[in-house]
Design a protein around this motif. Structure first.
Motif, PDB file in Angstrom:
ATOM      1  N   ASN A  79      35.762  33.073  23.292  1.00 65.87           N
ATOM      2  CA  ASN A  79      34.220  33.270  23.844  1.00 65.87           C
ATOM      3  C   ASN A  79      34.174  33.879  25.174  1.00 65.87           C
ATOM      4  N   PHE A  80      32.963  33.978  25.535  1.00 64.66           N
ATOM      5  CA  PHE A  80      32.723  34.765  27.006  1.00 64.66           C
ATOM      6  C   PHE A  80      33.258  33.838  28.043  1.00 64.66           C
ATOM      7  N   ALA A  81      32.888  32.412  27.921  1.00 65.30           N
ATOM      8  CA  ALA A  81      33.212  31.527  28.948  1.00 65.30           C
ATOM      9  C   ALA A  81      34.698  31.453  29.140  1.00 65.30           C
ATOM     10  N   GLY A  82      35.352  31.425  27.902  1.00 67.57           N
ATOM     11  CA  GLY A  82      36.897  31.386  27.862  1.00 67.57           C
ATOM     12  C   GLY A  82      37.677  32.445  28.497  1.00 67.57           C
ATOM     13  N   GLN A  83      37.165  33.819  28.369  1.00 67.79           N
ATOM     14  CA  GLN A  83      37.457  35.009  28.781  1.00 67.79           C
ATOM     15  C   GLN A  83      37.430  34.953  30.356  1.00 67.79           C
ATOM     16  N   TRP A  84      36.361  34.315  30.835  1.00 62.15           N
ATOM     17  CA  TRP A  84      35.948  34.267  32.260  1.00 62.15           C
ATOM     18  C   TRP A  84      37.287  33.143  33.061  1.00 62.15           C
ATOM     19  N   TRP A  85      37.471  32.318  32.306  1.00 62.55           N
ATOM     20  CA  TRP A  85      38.379  31.154  32.836  1.00 62.55           C
ATOM     21  C   TRP A  85      39.884  32.030  32.813  1.00 62.55           C
ATOM     22  N   LEU A  86      39.936  32.676  31.685  1.00 65.60           N
ATOM     23  CA  LEU A  86      41.427  33.287  31.778  1.00 65.60           C
ATOM     24  C   LEU A  86      41.403  34.347  32.616  1.00 65.60           C
ATOM     25  N   LYS A  87      40.558  35.053  33.086  1.00 68.40           N
ATOM     26  CA  LYS A  87      40.760  35.876  34.324  1.00 68.40           C
ATOM     27  C   LYS A  87      40.879  35.257  35.392  1.00 68.40           C
ATOM     28  N   VAL A  88      40.265  34.183  35.735  1.00 73.02           N
ATOM     29  CA  VAL A  88      40.564  33.505  36.811  1.00 73.02           C
ATOM     30  C   VAL A  88      41.825  32.653  36.820  1.00 73.02           C
ATOM     31  N   TRP A  89      42.461  32.382  35.768  1.00 74.99           N
ATOM     32  CA  TRP A  89      43.898  31.594  35.537  1.00 74.99           C
ATOM     33  C   TRP A  89      44.738  32.986  35.892  1.00 74.99           C
ATOM     34  N   ASP A  90      44.528  34.077  35.395  1.00 73.53           N
ATOM     35  CA  ASP A  90      45.484  35.398  35.622  1.00 73.53           C
ATOM     36  C   ASP A  90      45.474  35.800  37.176  1.00 73.53           C
ATOM     37  N   LYS A  91      44.470  35.849  37.766  1.00 77.62           N
ATOM     38  CA  LYS A  91      44.221  35.977  39.123  1.00 77.62           C
ATOM     39  C   LYS A  91      45.089  35.019  40.083  1.00 77.62           C
ATOM     40  N   PHE A  92      44.927  33.509  39.744  1.00 75.65           N
ATOM     41  CA  PHE A  92      45.581  32.572  40.536  1.00 75.65           C
ATOM     42  C   PHE A  92      47.100  32.772  40.194  1.00 75.65           C
ATOM     43  N   VAL A  93      47.601  32.886  38.935  1.00 74.87           N
ATOM     44  CA  VAL A  93      48.970  33.082  38.636  1.00 74.87           C
ATOM     45  C   VAL A  93      49.584  34.460  39.087  1.00 74.87           C
ATOM     46  N   ASN A  94      48.761  35.341  39.318  1.00 77.32           N
ATOM     47  CA  ASN A  94      49.503  36.714  39.819  1.00 77.32           C
ATOM     48  C   ASN A  94      49.600  36.776  41.421  1.00 77.32           C
ATOM     49  N   ARG A  95      49.096  35.660  41.819  1.00 77.47           N
ATOM     50  CA  ARG A  95      49.080  35.358  43.426  1.00 77.47           C
ATOM     51  C   ARG A  95      50.590  34.751  43.816  1.00 77.47           C
ATOM     52  N   ILE A  96      51.242  34.226  42.903  1.00 74.24           N
ATOM     53  CA  ILE A  96      52.290  33.302  43.148  1.00 74.24           C
ATOM     54  C   ILE A  96      53.757  34.243  43.000  1.00 74.24           C
ATOM     55  N   PRO A  97      54.215  34.581  43.951  1.00 73.73           N
ATOM     56  CA  PRO A  97      55.481  35.279  43.974  1.00 73.73           C
ATOM     57  C   PRO A  97      56.695  34.897  42.829  1.00 73.73           C
ATOM     58  N   VAL A  98      57.212  35.711  42.356  1.00 70.39           N
ATOM     59  CA  VAL A  98      58.373  35.626  41.261  1.00 70.39           C
ATOM     60  C   VAL A  98      57.372  35.135  40.086  1.00 70.39           C
ATOM     61  N   VAL A  99      56.686  34.145  40.222  1.00 67.70           N
ATOM     62  CA  VAL A  99      56.024  33.597  38.800  1.00 67.70           C
ATOM     63  C   VAL A  99      55.379  34.758  38.325  1.00 67.70           C
ATOM     64  N   ARG A 100      54.651  35.397  39.075  1.00 71.36           N
ATOM     65  CA  ARG A 100      53.694  36.610  38.786  1.00 71.36           C
ATOM     66  C   ARG A 100      54.548  37.642  37.865  1.00 71.36           C
ATOM     67  N   SER A 101      55.685  37.890  38.435  1.00 71.99           N
ATOM     68  CA  SER A 101      56.542  39.122  37.680  1.00 71.99           C
ATOM     69  C   SER A 101      56.775  38.680  36.189  1.00 71.99           C
ATOM     70  N   ILE A 102      57.115  37.382  36.075  1.00 70.39           N
ATOM     71  CA  ILE A 102      57.684  36.851  34.654  1.00 70.39           C
ATOM     72  C   ILE A 102      56.346  36.940  33.965  1.00 70.39           C
ATOM     73  N   TYR A 103      55.437  36.189  34.537  1.00 76.12           N
ATOM     74  CA  TYR A 103      54.006  35.901  33.750  1.00 76.12           C
ATOM     75  C   TYR A 103      53.596  37.184  33.236  1.00 76.12           C
ATOM     76  N   SER A 104      53.165  38.225  34.041  1.00 78.62           N
ATOM     77  CA  SER A 104      52.751  39.296  33.875  1.00 78.62           C
ATOM     78  C   SER A 104      53.662  40.286  32.527  1.00 78.62           C
ATOM     79  N   SER A 105      54.918  40.019  32.758  1.00 80.11           N
ATOM     80  CA  SER A 105      55.856  40.730  31.876  1.00 80.11           C
ATOM     81  C   SER A 105      55.680  40.191  30.406  1.00 80.11           C
ATOM     82  N   VAL A 106      55.451  38.854  30.378  1.00 77.48           N
ATOM     83  CA  VAL A 106      55.463  38.166  29.063  1.00 77.48           C
ATOM     84  C   VAL A 106      54.030  38.416  28.378  1.00 77.48           C
TER      85      VAL A 106
END
Length: 217
Positions: A79-106
């Motif tokens: 859904n559109f709302a769900g995709q917006w929340w996923l983008k917010v979650w991705d931005k949050f995770v990608n700000r965490i060192p080490v975690v962002r490398s693993i998360y983005s790769s997977v």
């Protein structure tokens, strides 16, 4: 006696392996739910934690809840709302060192493997391995990165060479496209051929037949 024993093995071995794989997958899902429940119980009062523990001990409840959560998440994600929340979650995770490398790769690997538009395992190929006079079946997984292509200076492809009889492990290799031979058999047929150590030929008319030998390649 030997003939009867082998016949029995041929009947039970596929069933046993199938049950083992399904049990392992369901157990993994149940373990995920159990970890979440343990974390919740650690912060709840003793009475509430006891009630949650009794609920946790119900047969298969963990598997059913995990499957329901995954399905509900997928419903929201499209859904559109769900995709917006996923983008917010991705931005949050990608700000965490080490975690962002693993998360983005997977995340990239998952998107490539499970999306129909990805190049992963798109073709079954023959490559020369482990020496120039022998061949192995591998799967094309894409093309090399720009930096790799610029340094190699030729037309190369990324391939995954699975091991036998366990195809979940293997080798990532970059090989010249000119030194590969594309097979007409499907990826699924090639995977069965690998798992069976070459004893089960592909069933399609375009694939291998039991009468063919490696010299035909």
């Amino acid at each position: 006696m030997k003939k009867y024993f082998i016949a029995g093995i041929l009947v039970w071995a596929p069933m046993a392996v199938t049950i083992w794989v399904i049990t392992w997958g369901l157990g993994l899902l149940d373990g995920v739910f159990g970890s979440v429940v343990q974390a919740i119980m650690a912060v709840l009062p003793r009475e509430s934690a006891a009630e949650l523990q009794r609920f946790r001990e119900l047969p298969a409840v963990g598997i059913l809840i995990v499957v329901a959560v995954v399905m509900f998440t997928g419903l929201i994600a499209i859904n559109f709302a769900g995709q917006w929340w996923l983008k917010v979650w991705d931005k949050f995770v990608n700000r965490i060192p080490v975690v962002r490398s693993i998360y983005s790769s997977v995340q990239q690997v998952s998107s490539t493997l499970f999306s129909g538009s990805g190049q992963a395992f798109s073709k079954a190929l023959l490559i020369r391995y482990p020496h120039p006079n022998s061949w192995a079946i591998a799967f094309q997984t894409g093309i090399p990165a720009k930096e790799v292509s610029s340094k190699l200076g030729e037309d190369y492809v990324n391939v995954f060479l699975p091991t036998t009889p366990n195809p979940t492990s293997g080798f990532f290799m970059i090989v010249p496209r000119a030194e590969t031979i594309q097979l007409d058999m499907s990826v699924e047929e090639a995977l069965k051929h690998i798992v069976s150590m070459g004893s089960v030929p592909p069933t399609s008319s375009t694939g291998l037949t039991s009468s063919q030998s490696p010299s035909h390649f």
